[in-house]
Design an enzyme around this catalytic site. Structure first.
Site, PDB file in Angstrom:
ATOM      1  N   ASN A 170       0.801  -1.241   0.086  1.00 11.92           N
ATOM      2  CA  ASN A 170      -0.075   0.079  -0.040  1.00 11.92           C
ATOM      3  C   ASN A 170       0.980   1.331  -0.163  1.00 11.92           C
ATOM      4  O   ASN A 170       1.499   1.774   0.870  1.00 11.92           O
ATOM      5  CB  ASN A 170      -0.895  -0.128   1.151  1.00 11.92           C
ATOM      6  CG  ASN A 170      -1.807   1.139   1.207  1.00 11.92           C
ATOM      7  OD1 ASN A 170      -2.054   2.017   0.325  1.00 11.92           O
ATOM      8  ND2 ASN A 170      -2.750   1.137   2.267  1.00 11.92           N
TER       9      ASN A 170
ATOM     10  N   ARG B  97      -2.639  -2.125  -3.652  1.00 14.04           N
ATOM     11  CA  ARG B  97      -3.683  -1.530  -3.298  1.00 14.04           C
ATOM     12  C   ARG B  97      -3.694  -0.264  -4.175  1.00 14.04           C
ATOM     13  O   ARG B  97      -2.782   0.433  -4.144  1.00 14.04           O
ATOM     14  CB  ARG B  97      -3.938  -1.051  -1.622  1.00 14.04           C
ATOM     15  CG  ARG B  97      -5.109  -0.416  -1.636  1.00 14.04           C
ATOM     16  CD  ARG B  97      -4.995   0.326  -0.248  1.00 14.04           C
ATOM     17  NE  ARG B  97      -6.315   1.181  -0.103  1.00 14.04           N
ATOM     18  CZ  ARG B  97      -6.332   2.284   0.629  1.00 14.04           C
ATOM     19  NH1 ARG B  97      -5.063   2.713   0.988  1.00 14.04           N
ATOM     20  NH2 ARG B  97      -7.457   2.939   0.674  1.00 14.04           N
TER      21      ARG B  97
ATOM     22  N   HIS C 289     -13.167   1.847   0.218  1.00 10.74           N
ATOM     23  CA  HIS C 289     -13.268   0.876   0.950  1.00 10.74           C
ATOM     24  C   HIS C 289     -13.821  -0.306   0.419  1.00 10.74           C
ATOM     25  O   HIS C 289     -14.225  -1.475   1.286  1.00 10.74           O
ATOM     26  CB  HIS C 289     -14.021   1.001   2.213  1.00 10.74           C
ATOM     27  CG  HIS C 289     -13.260   2.203   3.102  1.00 10.74           C
ATOM     28  ND1 HIS C 289     -14.130   3.182   3.810  1.00 10.74           N
ATOM     29  CD2 HIS C 289     -11.855   2.448   3.602  1.00 10.74           C
ATOM     30  CE1 HIS C 289     -13.246   4.175   4.636  1.00 10.74           C
ATOM     31  NE2 HIS C 289     -12.396   3.678   4.277  1.00 10.74           N
TER      32      HIS C 289
ATOM     33  N   ARG D  70     -12.868  14.254   8.293  1.00  9.14           N
ATOM     34  CA  ARG D  70     -13.769  14.518   7.139  1.00  9.14           C
ATOM     35  C   ARG D  70     -15.010  14.844   7.688  1.00  9.14           C
ATOM     36  O   ARG D  70     -15.736  14.179   8.474  1.00  9.14           O
ATOM     37  CB  ARG D  70     -13.583  13.401   5.974  1.00  9.14           C
ATOM     38  CG  ARG D  70     -12.318  13.030   5.322  1.00  9.14           C
ATOM     39  CD  ARG D  70     -12.664  12.098   4.275  1.00  9.14           C
ATOM     40  NE  ARG D  70     -11.328  11.542   3.840  1.00  9.14           N
ATOM     41  CZ  ARG D  70     -10.998  10.094   3.887  1.00  9.14           C
ATOM     42  NH1 ARG D  70     -11.860   9.353   4.441  1.00  9.14           N
ATOM     43  NH2 ARG D  70      -9.755   9.770   3.503  1.00  9.14           N
TER      44      ARG D  70
ATOM     45  N   GLU E 219      -8.299  -6.469   4.538  1.00  6.73           N
ATOM     46  CA  GLU E 219      -7.882  -6.034   3.190  1.00  6.73           C
ATOM     47  C   GLU E 219      -6.769  -6.752   2.410  1.00  6.73           C
ATOM     48  O   GLU E 219      -6.788  -7.007   1.146  1.00  6.73           O
ATOM     49  CB  GLU E 219      -8.045  -4.320   3.157  1.00  6.73           C
ATOM     50  CG  GLU E 219      -9.187  -3.853   3.437  1.00  6.73           C
ATOM     51  CD  GLU E 219      -9.063  -2.283   3.756  1.00  6.73           C
ATOM     52  OE1 GLU E 219      -9.218  -1.511   3.006  1.00  6.73           O
ATOM     53  OE2 GLU E 219      -8.872  -2.099   4.973  1.00  6.73           O
TER      54      GLU E 219
END
Ligand code: AMP
Length: 405
Positions: A7, A91, A181, A244, A388
């Site tokens: 990642n 990713r 996601h 956020r 993940e």
């Protein structure tokens, strides 16, 4: 077969080496502050031993070379030779409408990811850097695979992904809901279907997956396929997150930009980095800090928690309506797996739909797979720890096998 999962961010490189024979993580680590000085490489091996080194890493290629050394050198080695690494899985945040599945990386795929840079300016350029550096460090003979955060959401119908702005902007700039996601939603959906005994026959199932972490999103999954999700063109949409704002009246953007004389970049920073738990509570972007302050009676911390729970309840309610029912609700990621009081309040708010939580079981389950609904609940409620990396490793292994066969 051993797969290296990567990642890559603009100044970081996270990795896991996974042995596909037993799905065991042999090593996982992180290179931080790449290209900005003061670099650090930290990693753990499968026996749980941790290591940390200060190493300057001017670029991602140097970071990869340090990762290679960490995997094969001295007492800390987890493999004997780099040739044991069959393939590398990356990713990638934004696959746009181009990538609906994971793909083997070639120059055309890199160009495709690059063509989506405008849609994910903070992520996709960094992923390309990571892919190119991996090729330099491991050579072209090690196959690379790209796994997209958006891919699992690509089954959404247009009514869920088209925004109510002039259609020409969808055509001109591909402005639409993509969702993120996806790899996490896909993993927990798979586990949930297994728990429901429906992994071979998902037709007719209705699942709502709640990935609640520093970034958060919810997905409505019908027949095993996403029909709607909260994140949009970018991960900003949806409900409040660590920093956020989630969805707000769009007029707030123009109003604030005019009043505070903010540039698009400053406005984006305000909404992405200064809002959510941090901006509302004035305390922290970390839910643990906000929860602790709320317990002590801090009013803005309490308000932050109330807003979070209320917004989640509204989204879940709307997805139940959109799917015409729900069989199971899944909580995952840092908050979803661990924050028992949010789960309790959210399920309480959904009691109208027949959601019945076993409060004792819920209070005792953190970070482990568990069913937390009562036996009489009309809706199953699960905590499913996400993974993940294993999805990325499995997709990579499958594509590499297809290459060999
Ligand atoms: P993630 O992005 O999935 O790593 O999740 C980060 C969020 O999960 C932060 O807001 C943390 O406060 C929260 N979190 C992580 N671990 C725990 C825990 N053990 N208990 C409560 N919250 C946690």
């Amino acid at each position: 077969m051993k797969i290296l999962v990567i990642n890559a961010g603009s100044s970081s490189l996270k990795y896991q080496l996974i042995d596909m024979a037993n799905k065991k993580v042999l090593a996982k680590g992180n290179c931080e502050r790449i290209g900005i000085g003061g670099g650090k490489l930290s990693y753990k091996n499968f026996a749980g031993q941790s290591y940390e080194y200060n190493i300057d890493m001017p670029n991602h290629t140097v970071a990869f070379n340090n990762v290679k050394n960490a995997l094969i050198s001295g007492d800390e080695a987890v493999i004997n030779s780099l040739s044991e690494i069959t393939a590398i899985g990356h990713r990638v945040v934004q696959g746009g409408a181009l990538f609906k599945h994971s793909v083997l990386v070639d120059e055309e795929v890199i160009n495709g990811i690059e063509s989506l840079n405008d849609l994910a300016p903070l992520h996709n350029p960094a992923h390309i850097q990571g892919i190119r550096a991996a090729v330099e460090a491991f050579g072209r003979e090690v196959p690379q695979v790209a796994v997209f955060d958006t891919a699992f959401h690509s089954t959404m119908p247009p009514k869920a992904y088209i925004f109510g702005i002039p259609y020409e902007y969808y055509e001109k700039y591909q402005i639409r809901r993509y969702g993120f996601h996806g790899t996490s939603h896909r993993y927990v959906t798979g586990k949930c279907l297994e728990l429901l005994g429906r992994e071979e026959a998902p037709e007719g199932t209705k699942i709502i997956t709640c990935h609640l972490g520093n970034g958060s999103s919810i997905a409505a999954v019908k027949d095993g396929l996403v029909v709607d999700t909260t994140m949009g063109l970018t991960p900003l949409d949806g409900f409040i997150m660590g920093t956020r704002s989630g969805a707000i009246d769009p007029s707030v953007v123009t109003f604030l930009a005019e009043k505070e004389n903010l540039s698009p970049k400053e406005m984006s920073d305000l909404l992405n980095k200064q809002s959510g738990f941090l901006g509302l509570s004035g305390i922290s972007s970390d839910d643990r800090d906000v929860t602790a302050a709320a317990k002590e009676g801090n009013e803005r911390a309490i308000l932050t928690q109330d807003i979070l729970r209320y917004q989640i309840i509204k989204y879940i309610g709307s997805y139940i309506a959109a799917m015409g029912g729900v069989d199971a609700i899944v909580f995952t990621a840092g908050i979803g797996e661990n924050q028992t009081s949010h789960r309790e309040e959210i399920c309480e708010g959904l009691s109208f739909f027949g959601v019945e939580l076993d409060k004792e079981v819920n209070a005792s389950k953190r970070g482990e797979l568990a069913e937390i609904s009562t036996a009489s609940s009309k809706v199953r409620v699960y905590v499913i720890p996400t993974d993940e990396e294993i999805v990325i490793a499995e997709d990579t292994a499958a594509l590499v096998k297809s290459l060999i066969e």
